[in-house]
Design a protein around this motif. Structure first.
Motif, mmCIF file in Angstrom:
data_model
loop_
_atom_site.group_PDB
_atom_site.id
_atom_site.type_symbol
_atom_site.label_atom_id
_atom_site.label_comp_id
_atom_site.label_asym_id
_atom_site.label_seq_id
_atom_site.Cartn_x
_atom_site.Cartn_y
_atom_site.Cartn_z
ATOM 1 N N ASP A 1 27.729 -43.382 23.657
ATOM 2 C CA ASP A 1 26.439 -43.952 24.032
ATOM 3 C C ASP A 1 26.397 -45.390 23.525
ATOM 4 O O ASP A 1 26.771 -45.653 22.383
ATOM 5 N N ARG A 2 25.977 -46.295 24.361
ATOM 6 C CA ARG A 2 25.839 -47.709 24.015
ATOM 7 C C ARG A 2 27.069 -48.279 23.293
ATOM 8 O O ARG A 2 26.952 -48.944 22.270
ATOM 9 N N GLY A 3 28.246 -47.963 23.833
ATOM 10 C CA GLY A 3 29.449 -48.612 23.332
ATOM 11 C C GLY A 3 30.030 -48.063 22.054
ATOM 12 O O GLY A 3 30.928 -48.681 21.478
ATOM 13 N N VAL A 4 29.527 -46.918 21.579
ATOM 14 C CA VAL A 4 30.144 -46.302 20.398
ATOM 15 C C VAL A 4 30.397 -44.817 20.682
ATOM 16 O O VAL A 4 29.746 -44.222 21.538
ATOM 17 N N VAL A 5 31.356 -44.242 19.927
ATOM 18 C CA VAL A 5 31.558 -42.797 19.980
ATOM 19 C C VAL A 5 30.541 -42.174 19.035
ATOM 20 O O VAL A 5 30.557 -42.422 17.833
ATOM 21 N N VAL A 6 29.620 -41.396 19.599
ATOM 22 C CA VAL A 6 28.566 -40.802 18.775
ATOM 23 C C VAL A 6 29.049 -39.495 18.150
ATOM 24 O O VAL A 6 28.821 -39.236 16.966
ATOM 25 N N GLU A 7 29.715 -38.680 18.963
ATOM 26 C CA GLU A 7 30.235 -37.413 18.463
ATOM 27 C C GLU A 7 31.526 -37.084 19.162
ATOM 28 O O GLU A 7 31.693 -37.391 20.345
ATOM 29 N N ALA A 8 32.450 -36.452 18.465
ATOM 30 C CA ALA A 8 33.687 -35.996 19.086
ATOM 31 C C ALA A 8 34.112 -34.696 18.444
ATOM 32 O O ALA A 8 33.868 -34.489 17.253
ATOM 33 N N GLY A 9 34.708 -33.825 19.235
ATOM 34 C CA GLY A 9 35.156 -32.550 18.683
ATOM 35 C C GLY A 9 35.505 -31.577 19.780
ATOM 36 O O GLY A 9 35.495 -31.942 20.962
ATOM 37 N N PRO A 10 35.811 -30.335 19.432
ATOM 38 C CA PRO A 10 36.105 -29.330 20.452
ATOM 39 C C PRO A 10 34.876 -29.086 21.318
ATOM 40 O O PRO A 10 33.750 -29.264 20.835
ATOM 41 N N PRO A 11 35.071 -28.695 22.572
ATOM 42 C CA PRO A 11 33.925 -28.535 23.476
ATOM 43 C C PRO A 11 32.859 -27.595 22.927
ATOM 44 O O PRO A 11 31.660 -27.880 23.041
ATOM 45 N N ALA A 12 33.290 -26.487 22.324
ATOM 46 C CA ALA A 12 32.310 -25.518 21.839
ATOM 47 C C ALA A 12 31.374 -26.172 20.821
ATOM 48 O O ALA A 12 30.152 -25.967 20.843
ATOM 49 N N GLN A 13 31.967 -26.984 19.950
ATOM 50 C CA GLN A 13 31.160 -27.643 18.921
ATOM 51 C C GLN A 13 30.140 -28.604 19.530
ATOM 52 O O GLN A 13 28.953 -28.584 19.190
ATOM 53 N N LEU A 14 30.585 -29.423 20.500
ATOM 54 C CA LEU A 14 29.662 -30.416 21.050
ATOM 55 C C LEU A 14 28.582 -29.799 21.927
ATOM 56 O O LEU A 14 27.436 -30.218 21.877
ATOM 57 N N PHE A 15 28.988 -28.803 22.725
ATOM 58 C CA PHE A 15 28.011 -28.259 23.669
ATOM 59 C C PHE A 15 27.088 -27.230 23.019
ATOM 60 O O PHE A 15 25.914 -27.144 23.353
ATOM 61 N N ASP A 16 27.624 -26.455 22.062
ATOM 62 C CA ASP A 16 26.823 -25.381 21.482
ATOM 63 C C ASP A 16 26.139 -25.783 20.184
ATOM 64 O O ASP A 16 25.104 -25.222 19.835
ATOM 65 N N ALA A 17 26.731 -26.746 19.480
ATOM 66 C CA ALA A 17 26.117 -27.136 18.210
ATOM 67 C C ALA A 17 26.114 -28.652 18.046
ATOM 68 O O ALA A 17 26.729 -29.201 17.133
ATOM 69 N N PRO A 18 25.433 -29.373 18.971
ATOM 70 C CA PRO A 18 25.390 -30.828 18.841
ATOM 71 C C PRO A 18 24.678 -31.228 17.544
ATOM 72 O O PRO A 18 23.671 -30.623 17.185
ATOM 73 N N ARG A 19 25.234 -32.244 16.867
ATOM 74 C CA ARG A 19 24.663 -32.599 15.573
ATOM 75 C C ARG A 19 23.682 -33.763 15.688
ATOM 76 O O ARG A 19 22.747 -33.861 14.922
ATOM 77 N N THR A 20 23.916 -34.666 16.650
ATOM 78 C CA THR A 20 23.062 -35.856 16.715
ATOM 79 C C THR A 20 21.948 -35.672 17.740
ATOM 80 O O THR A 20 22.090 -34.922 18.711
ATOM 81 N N ASP A 21 20.846 -36.385 17.495
ATOM 82 C CA ASP A 21 19.721 -36.324 18.425
ATOM 83 C C ASP A 21 20.106 -36.903 19.791
ATOM 84 O O ASP A 21 19.665 -36.418 20.830
ATOM 85 N N ARG A 22 20.920 -37.960 19.734
ATOM 86 C CA ARG A 22 21.296 -38.601 20.995
ATOM 87 C C ARG A 22 22.044 -37.631 21.911
ATOM 88 O O ARG A 22 21.803 -37.587 23.108
ATOM 89 N N LEU A 23 22.979 -36.868 21.344
ATOM 90 C CA LEU A 23 23.719 -35.899 22.146
ATOM 91 C C LEU A 23 22.805 -34.770 22.622
ATOM 92 O O LEU A 23 22.879 -34.329 23.772
#
Lengths: 255, 318
Positions: free
Chosen positions: A225-247
């Motif tokens: 988002d806006r030119g930075v990597v906000v979150e990265a990880g395995p798909p399950a982690q990002l889709f099921d347990a997003p940590r940031t509000d932006r995601l």
């Protein structure tokens, strides 16, 4: 006519390479669009980049094969820096598939593959045609070899574009919103081909809006988002347990 | 003197059949051919020079761009008659060594220099109009900038401007009349000069009207050719024999995978995206074996259905 869209024959992957991006920045004039991107893509894995439009996803891809020259940072292919050598040599090792296919409309489907193959690999016409027909067969379009791209459907065009990129024997494949310009019913066939390619061990970086594809096919998902990597990880982690509000906000909008 | 007398006078002056008939042999014997010779040669040289100018004008480097710009500005900005006189008489001492006083080589050169300025701009516009993705795709495949321009971008740019090029040829046909300023002996005269000479000897404008008719016979079919090319390109039909081959050859490695495998894809092309498939469709409906497979192989079209295939043969003709 069969109504099944079973995935085409799994293409042969010659030699997958690893890709590393470190501290990548890109300025367009006074505007900084990439603020130091770090990304590791191990050989034979698939990374999907997701994020809102204008977040710099495509610019990252275009910096990797230097369609845009990065303003700073490093891009390493199999551990070696590729930003300071010849860009033509780099592009022989990295294939790219575009949103709008960019097939050459004045050449037949076969010639779309044969032309760059001959220029880049300096091989005979017969050899190039053999490779081209093999790649077309893999994407299920062998019989379209002698037609113009204009007579193909969007899905067929994109499959030819993938075959064309694969024919060059790349170590890494970049997909820039490869299904965004397709009619919904044609998306499936192209995604199936990409999944087959990922399963066959190609190193892939995929900018996509297809969350289903990212979840199923990716080893790693990167949210930008806006030119930075906000979150990265395995798909399950990002889709099921997003940590940031932006995601969380982004996923709420697209899912 | 009343209105009808005046009209009769004008009629005689413009449409005197006798005067036209006396001029006709000269026009047919060499007038038409000289005009065509001038125009065709000037266009041929102009296309070559124009291509060079366009490549320079779209260069990544500044110097060739500036040179191309200056040349174009000069030769497009001068009156044709001035360029023809300056080149045709100014360089004559040098060229006459080779051409023994024949004004044609210098006349053609002058016409080419003027034409190339316009043709260069036409080509340049065509090259710039090619989608940026084409250059990016060929560069992304590892082709050099030079190869990408030469094999991918420029051929497409030229194709797009074929209609404008025919228009330019028409302009050259008309401009070729200006070569008469360089002084032509009898057998060198082109349509206009023959018409003008005859108009003076006959005291009548009809020979010039006849010359005008000859110009129209040359140019009007060309303007229609432009429309045909234009329409054909907008419909995406192949312009070359090579393209026409596309529908008839199917060297697939056997009965294995075909385009109809992925449902949506096969439906798309049969629905009319392909001119080949579209033209074959009505035939299929009428034909005895109307299987969906045949939509991708117009070879299988029954012979009785010739009219429906006309679009195909048109494609092959050009």
């Amino acid at each position: 006519m069969t109504l099944v869209s079973d995935p085409p024959v799994v293409p042969v992957v010659p030699a997958a390479g690893s890709l590393a991006i470190r501290g990548l920045t890109k300025d367009f004039g006074p505007v900084r669009v990439l603020h130091g991107i770090d990304l590791e893509v191990p050989a034979g894995t698939t990374t999907c980049i997701i994020g809102p439009s204008g977040s710099g996803k495509s610019t990252v891809l275009r910096c990797v094969n230097r369609l845009e020259e990065p303003s700073g940072g490093e891009v390493l292919l199999d551990g070696t820096d590729v930003l300071h050598g010849s860009d033509d040599a780099l592009r022989r090792r990295v294939g790219m598939v575009f949103q709008h296919f960019n097939l050459f409309p004045h050449r037949t489907v076969l010639d779309n593959i044969v032309l760059p193959l001959r220029r880049v690999r300096s091989i005979s016409r017969a050899e190039a045609e053999a490779v081209a027909r093999e790649r077309l067969d893999e994407v299920g379009l062998a019989e379209k070899a002698d037609v113009r791209p204009a007579s193909l459907s969007g899905g067929q065009k994109q499959r030819v574009a993938i075959a064309r990129a694969l024919a060059m024997g790349p170590e890494v494949m970049l997909f820039d919103e490869a299904t965004s310009a397709l009619d919904p019913e044609l998306v499936k066939g192209v995604l199936a081909l990409m999944k087959g390619l990922a399963a066959a061990g190609m190193t892939m970086v995929v900018v996509t809006h297809e969350m289903g594809f990212a979840r199923e096919a990716a080893d790693q998902v990167v949210f930008m988002d806006r030119g930075v990597v906000v979150e990265a990880g395995p798909p399950a982690q990002l889709f099921d347990a997003p940590r940031t509000d932006r995601l969380k906000t982004f996923l709420a909008q697209v899912l | 003197m009343n209105v009808s007398d005046a009209l009769a006078n004008i009629g005689r002056s413009f449409l005197d059949g006798q005067a036209m008939l006396r001029t006709l042999p000269d026009m047919l014997a060499y007038g038409v051919w000289n005009t065509l010779l001038l125009a065709v040669c000037a266009t041929a040289v102009g296309v070559v020079l124009g291509l060079v100018l366009a490549v320079m004008g779209t260069s990544r480097h500044r110097l060739p761009r500036v040179l191309s710009r200056v040349y174009t500005d000069v030769f497009r900005g001068l009156p044709a008659i001035l360029t023809i006189l300056l080149i045709g008489t100014g360089l004559a001492p040098l060229f006459n060594l080779f051409s023994r006083g024949n004004p044609y080589p210098l006349g053609i050169l002058a016409l080419s220099l003027i034409a190339s300025a316009y043709i260069g701009e036409i080509f340049r516009a065509g090259i710039l109009a090619v989608d940026r993705g084409q250059l990016e795709a060929s560069r992304a495949l590892g082709m050099t900038h030079r190869d990408s321009m030469r094999l991918v971008v420029i051929p497409q740019g030229i194709r797009q401007v074929l209609p404008s090029l025919v228009n330019q040829f028409i302009a050259i046909v008309k401009d070729s009349s200006l070569v008469y300023f360089l002084g032509l002996i009898t057998s060198q005269r082109e349509l206009f000069r023959i018409g003008q000479d005859a108009a003076i000897t006959n005291g009548n404008l009809s020979p010039l009207v006849l010359a005008g008719l000859f110009y129209l016979v040359i140019t009007v079919p060309l303007t229609h050719l432009v429309n045909v090319i234009d329409r054909r390109m907008r419909e995406g039909r192949p312009l070359t024999r090579r393209g026409a081959r596309s529908g008839s050859v199917g060297p697939g490695p056997g009965p294995g995978p075909d385009g109809g495998r992925v449902s949506g894809d096969g439906g798309g092309s049969a629905g009319g995206a392909s001119p080949v498939a579209a033209s074959a469709d009505p035939v299929l409906a009428a034909g005895p074996a109307s299987s969906a497979r045949a939509s991708s192989s117009p070879v299988a079209v029954p012979a009785g259905a010739a009219p429906a295939r006309s679009t195909l043969s048109e494609g092959a003709a050009l």
